[in-house]
Design a protein around this motif. Sequence first.
Motif, PDB file in Angstrom:
ATOM      1  N   ASP A 124       0.809  -1.211   0.000  1.00 44.93           N
ATOM      2  CA  ASP A 124       0.000   0.000   0.000  1.00 44.93           C
ATOM      3  C   ASP A 124       0.850   1.271   0.000  1.00 44.93           C
ATOM      4  N   THR A 125       2.171   1.134   0.054  1.00 46.83           N
ATOM      5  CA  THR A 125       3.030   2.299   0.039  1.00 46.83           C
ATOM      6  C   THR A 125       2.928   3.006  -1.302  1.00 46.83           C
ATOM      7  N   ASN A 126       2.669   4.303  -1.283  1.00 42.16           N
ATOM      8  CA  ASN A 126       2.623   5.073  -2.512  1.00 42.16           C
ATOM      9  C   ASN A 126       3.000   6.509  -2.208  1.00 42.16           C
ATOM     10  N   PHE A 127       2.945   7.330  -3.235  1.00 44.15           N
ATOM     11  CA  PHE A 127       3.378   8.723  -3.114  1.00 44.15           C
ATOM     12  C   PHE A 127       2.654   9.458  -2.001  1.00 44.15           C
ATOM     13  N   TRP A 128       1.385   9.124  -1.749  1.00 45.12           N
ATOM     14  CA  TRP A 128       0.576   9.874  -0.799  1.00 45.12           C
ATOM     15  C   TRP A 128       0.704   9.358   0.632  1.00 45.12           C
ATOM     16  N   THR A 129       1.493   8.306   0.845  1.00 43.94           N
ATOM     17  CA  THR A 129       1.812   7.903   2.211  1.00 43.94           C
ATOM     18  C   THR A 129       2.519   9.077   2.880  1.00 43.94           C
ATOM     19  N   PRO A 130       2.049   9.551   4.061  1.00 43.36           N
ATOM     20  CA  PRO A 130       2.612  10.772   4.661  1.00 43.36           C
ATOM     21  C   PRO A 130       4.136  10.782   4.727  1.00 43.36           C
ATOM     22  N   ARG A 131       4.735   9.684   5.125  1.00 45.54           N
ATOM     23  CA  ARG A 131       6.198   9.633   5.231  1.00 45.54           C
ATOM     24  C   ARG A 131       6.842   9.842   3.862  1.00 45.54           C
ATOM     25  N   ILE A 132       6.275   9.240   2.821  1.00 42.05           N
ATOM     26  CA  ILE A 132       6.817   9.375   1.474  1.00 42.05           C
ATOM     27  C   ILE A 132       6.631  10.804   0.975  1.00 42.05           C
ATOM     28  N   LEU A 133       5.445  11.360   1.185  1.00 42.17           N
ATOM     29  CA  LEU A 133       5.151  12.713   0.719  1.00 42.17           C
ATOM     30  C   LEU A 133       6.053  13.742   1.385  1.00 42.17           C
ATOM     31  N   LEU A 134       6.244  13.623   2.704  1.00 45.13           N
ATOM     32  CA  LEU A 134       7.107  14.563   3.422  1.00 45.13           C
ATOM     33  C   LEU A 134       8.553  14.451   2.940  1.00 45.13           C
ATOM     34  N   SER A 135       9.013  13.226   2.681  1.00 51.29           N
ATOM     35  CA  SER A 135      10.367  13.027   2.167  1.00 51.29           C
ATOM     36  C   SER A 135      10.518  13.686   0.803  1.00 51.29           C
ATOM     37  N   PHE A 136       9.511  13.501  -0.050  1.00 55.94           N
ATOM     38  CA  PHE A 136       9.505  14.080  -1.392  1.00 55.94           C
ATOM     39  C   PHE A 136       9.593  15.609  -1.327  1.00 55.94           C
ATOM     40  N   LEU A 137       8.788  16.196  -0.457  1.00 59.06           N
ATOM     41  CA  LEU A 137       8.755  17.655  -0.336  1.00 59.06           C
ATOM     42  C   LEU A 137      10.063  18.194   0.237  1.00 59.06           C
ATOM     43  N   TYR A 172      16.473  10.281  -0.799  1.00 59.87           N
ATOM     44  CA  TYR A 172      16.107  10.106  -2.204  1.00 59.87           C
ATOM     45  C   TYR A 172      16.282   8.662  -2.652  1.00 59.87           C
ATOM     46  N   PHE A 173      17.411   8.061  -2.313  1.00 57.06           N
ATOM     47  CA  PHE A 173      17.640   6.672  -2.694  1.00 57.06           C
ATOM     48  C   PHE A 173      16.636   5.752  -1.998  1.00 57.06           C
ATOM     49  N   GLY A 174      16.246   6.095  -0.776  1.00 58.59           N
ATOM     50  CA  GLY A 174      15.205   5.337  -0.090  1.00 58.59           C
ATOM     51  C   GLY A 174      13.882   5.431  -0.822  1.00 58.59           C
ATOM     52  N   LEU A 175      13.573   6.620  -1.358  1.00 57.24           N
ATOM     53  CA  LEU A 175      12.346   6.793  -2.143  1.00 57.24           C
ATOM     54  C   LEU A 175      12.368   5.918  -3.390  1.00 57.24           C
ATOM     55  N   ILE A 176      13.513   5.862  -4.053  1.00 60.03           N
ATOM     56  CA  ILE A 176      13.619   5.037  -5.257  1.00 60.03           C
ATOM     57  C   ILE A 176      13.298   3.586  -4.929  1.00 60.03           C
ATOM     58  N   ARG A 177      13.798   3.119  -3.791  1.00 60.29           N
ATOM     59  CA  ARG A 177      13.579   1.724  -3.415  1.00 60.29           C
ATOM     60  C   ARG A 177      12.128   1.465  -3.005  1.00 60.29           C
ATOM     61  N   GLU A 178      11.420   2.512  -2.574  1.00 63.00           N
ATOM     62  CA  GLU A 178      10.047   2.320  -2.097  1.00 63.00           C
ATOM     63  C   GLU A 178       8.990   2.606  -3.146  1.00 63.00           C
ATOM     64  N   ILE A 179       9.140   3.675  -3.916  1.00 63.94           N
ATOM     65  CA  ILE A 179       8.083   4.027  -4.872  1.00 63.94           C
ATOM     66  C   ILE A 179       8.534   3.905  -6.318  1.00 63.94           C
TER      67      ILE A 179
END
Length: 314
Positions: free
Chosen positions: A10-23, A248-255
């Motif tokens: 269920d992890t996606n861009f709108w997961t709060p942790r992912i979104l905050l990391s992105f921003l 950023y590299f963590g984001l690549i591995r997750e989304i």
Amino acid sequence: MNQPVAADADTNFWTPRILLSFLLISLIWGSTWIVIKDQLASVPPVWSVSYRFLAASLAMFLVVAVRRQPLMLDRRGHFWAVLLGCSQFALNFNFVYGAELFITSGLVAVMFALLMVPNAILGRIFLGQRITASFVIGSGIAIAGIALLFVQEYRLAPVGGSAVFIGIGLTLVAILCASTANILQASEGAGAHPILTLIAWAMLWGALFDALFALATVGPPVIEMRLGYLAGVLYLGVIGSAVTFPIYFGLIREIGAAQAAYTGVIVPIVAMVFSTFLEGYVWSPLAIAGAVLAIAGLLYAMRARRPKRPRIPA
């Protein structure tokens, strides 16, 4: 040795942790372009890159030590660290700094928004990450916005003729190097090593490659003792690299590599906002339309769940 576990389905861009990391990444990298511009005054770009990643590697090793993670890598770990350091922290950034000798940082930043394209293609080929219809449509909308921003920045660029094409060419090569590094670090081989330790060594290897290249091309080290320059090196090394790249590299591995690269769509807009307050940048209707389209494309593309990718065994 720790190995990453695949993220929850269920992890996606709108997961709060992912979104905050992105921003956070977008905000920090959006601020770095102005600092890079100041780094190009009297010090050869390749030495500025060397200092940046020496500072970044020292900061990363400090983080690794504080978090009590392994400080050393085995031979396979160093193999991946060398590849990552060469592609991401040596070739990529030297081409970026070199491009800014010919074109404005705004043009370089806008072009880097196209990183999502090779990331999507290489991610599909080498990582099996699915490219969804939503992502393709959203990316098309975003690229239209990027094109408008590019036209706007091109009109403002003080250079012309062959210099523009040299700068664009160097930026395209930098994008390919960055995309290669993105895929490398998300591979199963690199993923078998602790991410912070891998990045720390990759940055150190990158700084070494940068220094050797600098010695071969521009001669002995050159440094500007101006406070603004030294503070810029620390900001780019610690905040702009040691803080952001692990996230950023963590984001690549997750989304997925393609969706993580969408930070590049927001970065030039953030950079333009910083320029508005710090340099008196005036938004034209073209720039506003480009920013709106880019953000709209981002929002549409991120409707999709994270790309399907092979699971890495725990």
